[in-house]
Design a protein around this motif. Structure first.
Motif, PDB file in Angstrom:
ATOM      1  N   UNK A 600      45.994  36.403  35.566  1.00 24.67           N
ATOM      2  CA  UNK A 600      44.815  35.672  34.838  1.00 24.67           C
ATOM      3  C   UNK A 600      44.074  35.243  36.311  1.00 24.67           C
ATOM      4  N   UNK A 601      44.056  34.771  36.836  1.00 20.25           N
ATOM      5  CA  UNK A 601      43.687  34.671  38.356  1.00 20.25           C
ATOM      6  C   UNK A 601      43.088  35.636  38.944  1.00 20.25           C
ATOM      7  N   UNK A 602      43.257  36.624  39.145  1.00 12.38           N
ATOM      8  CA  UNK A 602      43.838  37.687  40.018  1.00 12.38           C
ATOM      9  C   UNK A 602      42.613  38.816  38.827  1.00 12.38           C
ATOM     10  N   UNK A 603      42.807  38.483  38.063  1.00 11.68           N
ATOM     11  CA  UNK A 603      41.783  39.517  36.678  1.00 11.68           C
ATOM     12  C   UNK A 603      40.437  38.892  37.168  1.00 11.68           C
ATOM     13  N   UNK A 604      40.604  37.843  36.852  1.00  9.45           N
ATOM     14  CA  UNK A 604      38.734  36.316  36.819  1.00  9.45           C
ATOM     15  C   UNK A 604      38.687  36.601  37.866  1.00  9.45           C
ATOM     16  N   UNK A 605      38.882  36.448  39.300  1.00  4.28           N
ATOM     17  CA  UNK A 605      38.098  36.850  40.750  1.00  4.28           C
ATOM     18  C   UNK A 605      37.858  37.799  41.098  1.00  4.28           C
ATOM     19  N   UNK A 606      38.672  38.796  40.965  1.00  5.37           N
ATOM     20  CA  UNK A 606      38.551  40.473  41.593  1.00  5.37           C
ATOM     21  C   UNK A 606      38.126  41.348  40.553  1.00  5.37           C
ATOM     22  N   UNK A 607      38.094  41.789  39.387  1.00 10.33           N
ATOM     23  CA  UNK A 607      37.889  42.614  38.781  1.00 10.33           C
ATOM     24  C   UNK A 607      37.038  41.644  38.325  1.00 10.33           C
ATOM     25  N   UNK A 608      36.857  41.280  36.740  1.00  6.00           N
ATOM     26  CA  UNK A 608      35.744  41.603  35.768  1.00  6.00           C
ATOM     27  C   UNK A 608      34.162  40.969  36.881  1.00  6.00           C
ATOM     28  N   UNK A 609      34.352  40.316  37.739  1.00  9.47           N
ATOM     29  CA  UNK A 609      33.050  40.023  38.754  1.00  9.47           C
ATOM     30  C   UNK A 609      32.439  41.039  38.819  1.00  9.47           C
ATOM     31  N   UNK A 610      33.309  42.867  39.140  1.00 12.81           N
ATOM     32  CA  UNK A 610      32.397  44.064  39.393  1.00 12.81           C
ATOM     33  C   UNK A 610      31.795  43.258  40.779  1.00 12.81           C
ATOM     34  N   UNK A 611      30.716  43.400  40.442  1.00 10.75           N
ATOM     35  CA  UNK A 611      30.045  43.633  42.297  1.00 10.75           C
ATOM     36  C   UNK A 611      29.073  42.751  42.009  1.00 10.75           C
ATOM     37  N   UNK A 612      29.070  41.444  40.911  1.00 11.32           N
ATOM     38  CA  UNK A 612      28.288  40.381  40.936  1.00 11.32           C
ATOM     39  C   UNK A 612      28.830  39.432  42.053  1.00 11.32           C
ATOM     40  N   UNK A 616      34.093  40.319  50.252  1.00 13.45           N
ATOM     41  CA  UNK A 616      34.763  39.253  50.739  1.00 13.45           C
ATOM     42  C   UNK A 616      34.439  37.543  50.774  1.00 13.45           C
ATOM     43  N   UNK A 617      33.742  37.621  49.207  1.00 14.38           N
ATOM     44  CA  UNK A 617      33.755  36.106  48.735  1.00 14.38           C
ATOM     45  C   UNK A 617      34.565  36.292  47.054  1.00 14.38           C
ATOM     46  N   UNK A 618      34.980  37.655  46.959  1.00 15.49           N
ATOM     47  CA  UNK A 618      36.206  37.707  45.345  1.00 15.49           C
ATOM     48  C   UNK A 618      37.428  37.290  45.978  1.00 15.49           C
ATOM     49  N   UNK A 619      37.572  38.148  47.269  1.00 15.44           N
ATOM     50  CA  UNK A 619      38.968  37.966  47.701  1.00 15.44           C
ATOM     51  C   UNK A 619      38.920  36.277  48.036  1.00 15.44           C
ATOM     52  N   UNK A 620      38.231  35.799  48.412  1.00 16.10           N
ATOM     53  CA  UNK A 620      38.646  33.915  48.479  1.00 16.10           C
ATOM     54  C   UNK A 620      38.707  33.402  48.016  1.00 16.10           C
ATOM     55  N   UNK A 621      38.076  33.546  46.855  1.00 19.45           N
ATOM     56  CA  UNK A 621      37.903  32.642  45.285  1.00 19.45           C
ATOM     57  C   UNK A 621      39.765  32.869  44.897  1.00 19.45           C
ATOM     58  N   UNK A 622      39.933  33.802  44.954  1.00 19.94           N
ATOM     59  CA  UNK A 622      41.146  35.135  44.924  1.00 19.94           C
ATOM     60  C   UNK A 622      42.693  33.490  45.614  1.00 19.94           C
ATOM     61  N   UNK A 623      42.198  33.960  47.367  1.00 18.81           N
ATOM     62  CA  UNK A 623      42.795  34.204  47.838  1.00 18.81           C
ATOM     63  C   UNK A 623      42.824  32.378  48.216  1.00 18.81           C
TER      64      UNK A 623
END
Length: 638
Positions: A600-612, A616-623
């Protein structure tokens, strides 16, 4: 009013339908631009909302047209789609070079804008500047002509790589080693010969299983020469036009222009990265090449190196003899229909989705369509279409295409998976490819719940887009997951012990496989940077420098290397993304691949944001940290 998915036309009405949608989209974009220039509103949010209408219309038209140009069975419709895509690109260039329109955005006050709207405005201004809006009228005119020509050249190269299907003819006895179902699908013709084409369902089994080395070589020659010589002239002009395009807006070369909006940041960083990966792969490549050559010399005692046309065949022999993996046994567990169902079950469970089959008009009877529903609240997220078998006039590789971007209240996200798989038994490599490409599709849908079309779907930096798909491949390697859908004719699930052997066998050769990828990355960069007069000779040099197998005399691989179109100088992307994918997967637990919290964290932090957000921030948000090279290096060294 809640938007609905597109209603596609019957085949007889497709061309008119497409042309009407083209005209409507162009009108929306023109009217939005005219209104902004005439009214000159100062409310930044109102300006952005109006411009979003224009971007949605143009990008939606371009994506849909690109799809239909690649898959529609009627040539006239494919041509009309190419024309529509060119029209969208032409208007996009015209608007992005309009100084009066640029002044509207440059004059907006940004105070009061929320971060996402401010990011949208920043992207718009960057687009204008990269299009040359601040250049002289003469330069803008040249840029306009270049953009139009670049679209034409890209489409022409795509047609060449799509339509040039070659074949060889051999007697049936020379096909010993091929699976029985493959042989049954290739009967002897009236001339007493079997025709083998360069389409993937034909080539991959021949390269892997055919005992006759001359058949493998003959087919490899045909495969590598697709597009030649027609592509040569097109590519030379394409490279020159891209170089000039970059210079006109102040960049030293195309790679620098292209990389400026990617994660890598600069053109010179590309060869540095390629060489870093190539160096890391030297020891693993040499280790496995020594094993490969030793086995090769049992049949070819005088050989000093393994030929490219023999590499897949002898790799398969080693997996069978040294890892006890017989791919012809493995494939009996991967019936296409079961695999497709398993894919939907696995990804649905992982991401909290349900796929409801829908009977709707499409461009071909092979296409299967599904509405995507979020289990948590029953919300409809979009629609997917799976077009998974080869046919004449269809795109020859595997890719996800946009049919419609998803924008809240305006447009329903629709994506299409275009592949060329056999209808019966699949190679496990095909299964991995299916999971990979579906990763793009689910990214398009989950990321298609945006307020701005600019950020919808797979709208991240282009050297990040492969990472989520490469990570999803891991679910096609897990023994428990495979056992849930991979069953043989007797209904027996694939044994965990066999999957473990498959995994060990897959590890063999990864070093020299990475070196091949480095060769492709170096070629895409060098061809743009150097624009060599003799493309074949430069290919030969680069293959000698990076690739583990020698150049096959008389071949011209670059002529069908379709990534020179869309990826241009940035084929390094696949390894750059793989570095990130290995790091992303490190967060998952091998004994709990469906862990709800992590998934769920991966879905919401990597996929769902699209290009918003920047990738690098998407990856950092997840990891919880910046991405690292460590997981990739560890994988490569194993």
């Amino acid at each position: 009013m809640t938007p609905a998915p597109l209603v596609l036309p019957a085949e007889a009405d497709a061309q008119q339908w497409l042309e009407l949608r083209r005209d409507a989209a162009l009108t929306i974009a023109r009217e939005a631009a005219a209104e902004l220039k005439s009214v000159r509103p100062t409310d930044a949010m109102a300006v952005l909302r109006r411009w979003d209408d224009a971007e949605l219309a143009l990008h939606g038209l371009s994506g849909m047209a690109s799809l239909l140009a690649s898959v529609h069975p009627v040539e006239a419709v494919r041509t009309a789609a190419e024309d529509a895509e060119a029209a969208a690109d032409k208007l996009d260039t015209e608007l992005s070079q309009d100084p009066e329109l640029y002044a509207v955005f440059a004059g907006l006050r940004t105070d009061g804008l929320d971060p996402l709207a401010a990011r949208f405005l920043e992207k718009i201004l960057t687009d204008f500047r990269r299009a040359g809006v601040d250049q002289s009228e003469e330069v803008r005119a040249e840029l306009t002509a270049l953009e139009e020509r670049l679209t034409e050249l890209d489409q022409e190269f795509s047609r060449i790589t799509r339509d040039d299907v070659r074949s060889i003819k051999v007697t049936a006895d020379r096909l010993a080693g091929l699976p029985q179902d493959w042989l049954e699908a290739h009967p002897v013709g009236a001339d007493g010969l079997v025709t083998v084409t360069t389409d993937y369902p034909d080539t991959l089994p021949v390269f892997t299983y055919c005992h006759d080395a001359e058949v493998r070589r003959e087919l490899r020659l045909a495969f590598l020469n697709r597009g030649y010589p027609a592509a040569d002239k097109v590519l030379h002009e394409l490279f020159d036009a891209r170089q000039r395009r970059a210079e006109l807006v102040g960049y030293p070369d195309w790679a620098s222009f292209d990389a400026a909006v990617k994660m890598i940041g600069s053109g010179p960083a590309i060869p540095e990265f390629v060489d870093k990966i190539a160096a890391a792969a030297v020891d693993p490549a040499q280790r496995d090449l020594a094993i490969l050559l030793k086995r090769y010399r049992e049949d070819n005692p005088e050989a000093t190196e393994v030929q490219w046309s023999d590499s897949a065949y002898y790799g398969e022999i080693i997996r069978k003899e040294q890892y006890d993996v017989d791919a012809q046994v493995v494939r009996t567990y991967f019936d296409f229909t079961k695999v497709r169902g398993g894919l939907l079950e696995v990804t649905g469970r992982l991401f909290g989705l349900r796929y409801d089959a829908v009977d709707v008009p499409t461009w071909h009877e092979d296409v299967a369509s599904y509405d995507v529903v979020r289990l948590e609240d029953g919300a409809s997220l979009g629609r997917i279409h799976l077009d998974l078998h080869p046919r004449e006039g269809k795109y020859k590789h595997a890719a996800q295409f946009d049919l419609a971007p998803g924008v809240n209240g305006k447009s329903v996200a629709e994506g299409v998976l275009v592949c060329n798989f056999p209808r019966g038994l699949m190679e496990h490599d095909d299964v991995v490819t299916l999971f990979h490409e579906f990763g793009h599709l689910v990214h398009h849908i989950l990321g298609g719940q945006q307020d701005w079309s600019r950020f919808s779907g797979v709208a991240t930096e282009w050297d990040f887009v492969e990472a989520p798909s490469q990570m999803l491949e891991e679910w096609a390697w897990d023994a428990d997951i495979l056992a849930s859908f991979a069953t043989n004719a007797a209904g027996e699930p694939i044994p965990a012990a066999l999957v473990a052997k498959m995994r060990d066998g897959e590890e063999f050769g990864k070093g020299y496989t990475v070196r091949i990828q480095c060769f492709y990355g170096a070629l895409s960069y060098a061809f743009h940077q150097e624009r060599p007069a003799d493309l074949t000779e430069r290919l030969r040099e680069l293959q000698g420098q990076y690739a583990p197998f020698p150049y096959l005399d008389g071949t011209h691989f670059y002529a069908n290397f379709g990534h020179l179109g869309g990826y241009s100088s940035a084929y390094y992307t696949y390894q750059w993304s793989l570095v990130i994918a290995k790091d992303l997967f490190s967060a998952f637990k091998h004994d709990d691949m469906f862990n709800a919290e992590i998934a769920g964290r991966y879905r919401d932090n990597i996929l769902a944001p699209g290009g918003s957000k920047p990738a690098a921030e998407l990856v950092s948000d997840f990891l919880g940290r910046p991405f690292s090279f460590d997981a990739y290096a560890e994988w490569l060294a194993r």
